[in-house]
Each structure stands twice: as C-alpha cells, then as structure tokens.
Design an enzyme around this catalytic site. Sequence first.
Site, PDB file in Angstrom:
ATOM      1  N   THR A   1       0.872  -1.182   0.000  1.00 26.18           N
ATOM      2  CA  THR A   1       0.000   0.000   0.000  1.00 26.18           C
ATOM      3  C   THR A   1       0.904   1.226   0.000  1.00 26.18           C
ATOM      4  O   THR A   1       2.023   1.169   0.505  1.00 26.18           O
ATOM      5  CB  THR A   1      -0.873  -0.021   1.276  1.00 26.18           C
ATOM      6  OG1 THR A   1      -1.855  -1.039   1.137  1.00 26.18           O
ATOM      7  CG2 THR A   1      -1.566   1.319   1.537  1.00 26.18           C
TER       8      THR A   1
ATOM      9  N   ARG B   1     -14.910  -5.936  -1.150  1.00 24.58           N
ATOM     10  CA  ARG B   1     -14.245  -5.717   0.154  1.00 24.58           C
ATOM     11  C   ARG B   1     -13.541  -4.349   0.148  1.00 24.58           C
ATOM     12  O   ARG B   1     -12.850  -4.001  -0.784  1.00 24.58           O
ATOM     13  CB  ARG B   1     -13.245  -6.834   0.402  1.00 24.58           C
ATOM     14  CG  ARG B   1     -12.423  -6.691   1.716  1.00 24.58           C
ATOM     15  CD  ARG B   1     -11.115  -5.958   1.505  1.00 24.58           C
ATOM     16  NE  ARG B   1     -10.294  -5.918   2.717  1.00 24.58           N
ATOM     17  CZ  ARG B   1      -9.173  -5.205   2.830  1.00 24.58           C
ATOM     18  NH1 ARG B   1      -8.743  -4.469   1.821  1.00 24.58           N
ATOM     19  NH2 ARG B   1      -8.484  -5.214   3.944  1.00 24.58           N
ATOM     20  N   VAL B   2     -13.740  -3.601   1.206  1.00 24.26           N
ATOM     21  CA  VAL B   2     -13.043  -2.325   1.360  1.00 24.26           C
ATOM     22  C   VAL B   2     -12.268  -2.379   2.671  1.00 24.26           C
ATOM     23  O   VAL B   2     -12.815  -2.790   3.702  1.00 24.26           O
ATOM     24  CB  VAL B   2     -14.031  -1.145   1.363  1.00 24.26           C
ATOM     25  CG1 VAL B   2     -13.308   0.163   1.639  1.00 24.26           C
ATOM     26  CG2 VAL B   2     -14.782  -1.075   0.039  1.00 24.26           C
ATOM     27  N   GLY B   3     -11.006  -1.972   2.640  1.00 24.03           N
ATOM     28  CA  GLY B   3     -10.173  -2.001   3.845  1.00 24.03           C
ATOM     29  C   GLY B   3     -10.137  -0.658   4.536  1.00 24.03           C
ATOM     30  O   GLY B   3     -11.056   0.166   4.419  1.00 24.03           O
ATOM     31  N   ASP B   4      -9.048  -0.409   5.233  1.00 20.92           N
ATOM     32  CA  ASP B   4      -8.908   0.823   6.008  1.00 20.92           C
ATOM     33  C   ASP B   4      -8.518   2.025   5.161  1.00 20.92           C
ATOM     34  O   ASP B   4      -8.797   3.174   5.533  1.00 20.92           O
ATOM     35  CB  ASP B   4      -7.816   0.636   7.064  1.00 20.92           C
ATOM     36  CG  ASP B   4      -6.466   0.338   6.396  1.00 20.92           C
ATOM     37  OD1 ASP B   4      -6.399  -0.662   5.656  1.00 20.92           O
ATOM     38  OD2 ASP B   4      -5.503   1.117   6.574  1.00 20.92           O
TER      39      ASP B   4
ATOM     40  N   GLY C   1      -6.133  -4.137   6.894  1.00 17.30           N
ATOM     41  CA  GLY C   1      -7.222  -3.182   7.028  1.00 17.30           C
ATOM     42  C   GLY C   1      -8.272  -3.591   8.039  1.00 17.30           C
ATOM     43  O   GLY C   1      -8.821  -2.744   8.762  1.00 17.30           O
TER      44      GLY C   1
ATOM     45  N   THR D   1      -0.567   1.528   6.751  1.00 19.90           N
ATOM     46  CA  THR D   1      -0.475   0.398   5.821  1.00 19.90           C
ATOM     47  C   THR D   1      -0.496  -0.885   6.642  1.00 19.90           C
ATOM     48  O   THR D   1       0.041  -0.908   7.747  1.00 19.90           O
ATOM     49  CB  THR D   1       0.829   0.486   4.996  1.00 19.90           C
ATOM     50  OG1 THR D   1       1.120  -0.808   4.457  1.00 19.90           O
ATOM     51  CG2 THR D   1       2.022   0.927   5.825  1.00 19.90           C
ATOM     52  N   GLY D   2      -1.126  -1.925   6.112  1.00 21.02           N
ATOM     53  CA  GLY D   2      -1.186  -3.185   6.853  1.00 21.02           C
ATOM     54  C   GLY D   2      -2.567  -3.797   6.725  1.00 21.02           C
ATOM     55  O   GLY D   2      -3.294  -3.513   5.769  1.00 21.02           O
TER      56      GLY D   2
HETATM   57  N1  GLY Z   1      -4.316  -1.577   4.332  1.00 17.75           N
HETATM   58  C1  GLY Z   1      -4.749  -1.989   3.064  1.00 17.75           C
HETATM   59  C2  GLY Z   1      -5.919  -2.859   3.122  1.00 17.75           C
HETATM   60  O1  GLY Z   1      -6.111  -3.611   4.077  1.00 17.75           O
HETATM   61  O2  GLY Z   1      -6.683  -2.819   2.208  1.00 17.75           O
END
Ligand code: GLY
Length: 289
Positions: free
Chosen positions: A160, A188-191, A214, A211-212
């Site tokens: 990321t 799917r949506v992350g952080d 989500g 980053t990491g």
């Molecule tokens: N941090 C990126 C994700 O989990 O999508």
Amino acid sequence: MTGPVLVVHGGAGRINPQHAQPRAAALARALDAGWAVLTAGGRALDAVVAAVQVLEDDPLFNAGRGSSLTRAGTVEMDAGLMDGHTLAVGAVAAVRRVANPIRLAREVLHHSEHIFLVGPGAEAFAQHRGLPLVDPQTLITEERRRQWQAHQPTAPTGDTVGAVALDVQGDLAAATSTGGLLAKALGRVGDSPLVGCGFYAENALGACSTTGLGEAIARVLLAFRAVSLLSQVSSPTEAARQALTLLKERTGGEAGLILLSPTGRIGVAWNTRDMSYAWRSQDGHVIHP
Ligand code: GLY
C-alpha cells in the site's frame, strides 16, 4: 524543524529484497514529485497527491497499476486523503477503471458534496470530472497475476502507498492508496479510504498514513489514534510505536505508519517484518526501501 516536510511509504509487510533498488528509485521519484510542489509554495494536499500518484504508476506497488487481484482476478482500488487545514476529506473505494484513484479522491474532496464515493458511482464521477476511464486489464501486471495464481487464501501483500506533508503555510495533509488484500472478496473495502483509519490530517494534531491489515487497522482508528498520541508522548516515533502496540494488543493486527507532528517532526514505525518509506526536509533526506 519547520516545513516543508514530506514523508512517503511503500507499504509494510514482507518486501522482496530483490526489489530494493527499484523501490528506492520509485520512492525517490515520489519524494521529488511532492517536494517540487512544496518548494514552489504549493499546498501539502497537492504534494501528497503528486507523491502518491508516482507510486500508483509504479507496478511494484499495490496501488493503481500493479494492484493486488481480487478473488475473481480483477482489480478493485481504494484511496483517500485529508486536508489538515480545512478537515476536508475525499475518498473512493472499489474503483476498477481509474488509473490514479488518489486523483479521483482529490476530485471528490474539491468537487463533490459528499466525502466518499464507491464503485460505479465513483467512476461516473471520474468521467464527470474529466478523469479518463481505462481498460481494467491495463492495471493488471504479470507479477500480480502470478501471485494470485499461487496464493488463493486472502492475504496482505503489503505495498500500500501513502504520504504525509507539511507545507510552508504550516498546513498538513495525508493520503493513502491501495489495491487491498490479495484474493479479497469482491466489494471488500479495507482501512485505506476510511478517514481516521487509513489516513488522517488535522493541523493542530498531526498527519498520518497507515499500511497493513485493514480489518485490524479500522477497528482501532489507527491513523487518528496515532495523531492523538502525538501531544501525549515524547516523540512522533514513540506515538507511532504506541499506536501499533495498541493495535497488536487489541486486534493482533500487523501494520506500519508514517506520522508528522504539527511542527514537522517525523515518526515511522511498523510491527511487520519490513516497511518501505522515505522522507525529505530541509535537513536532508532518507530512503528506506
Ligand atoms: N491496508 C490496506 C488494506 O487492508 O486494504
């Protein structure tokens, strides 16, 4: 330290050491792009977009071209950014046909009555704002296709990208862009596009890009958590570490983050094996690919 200051990252996780040299070159280009904005008296918000756009365009990183593939073998990208002066936010998620999601997020910030657009609605807004839609196949690289074929369980790939900046007016900004988890579910949506989770900027508090994983980061509002700690501890690095300790203790999650204080002090920390980052200020620069 006073502005301008620019910090970029190319993700936390397991980074292939064979990619160190091209990653370093890409981080240097991202710093150059953002620094050019800042030294011309431009805004932190435009500097973080310029820097992130360089990393989206580089196929080594999991953002823009070179994004990880979904379970269905497609690309779905997320990005968000925040202006620390106005608290304006722009974010997009699950976009498939936009080469630079961070530019679309900035269009949302400046030109939408909303702060967050997803999927086909976000792409329609891109067209409305004159950003070209691209063939999604052009965003898929052979390397990501190989990863996808070899690795079906959902997994973080790292990579990321993000940036934080302080400009000469004293304004902060933060931006983050990602293709998300390898083999993630469609939709799917992350952080990364969630304000306070993947990014946060507020002039009085600080700026952060994360980053990491989500699913863990979002549960503790990692970016907001880190900037909130800045005024309580001795250094930005300590604030970054404490935020990650809390993440680990409460969720077991792994992540990394870059952090800027209101006066331009820099913090970087990660609890993954590797983290790729670089910064530049009037005192010099560091590249850690
Ligand atoms: N941090 C990126 C994700 O989990 O999508």
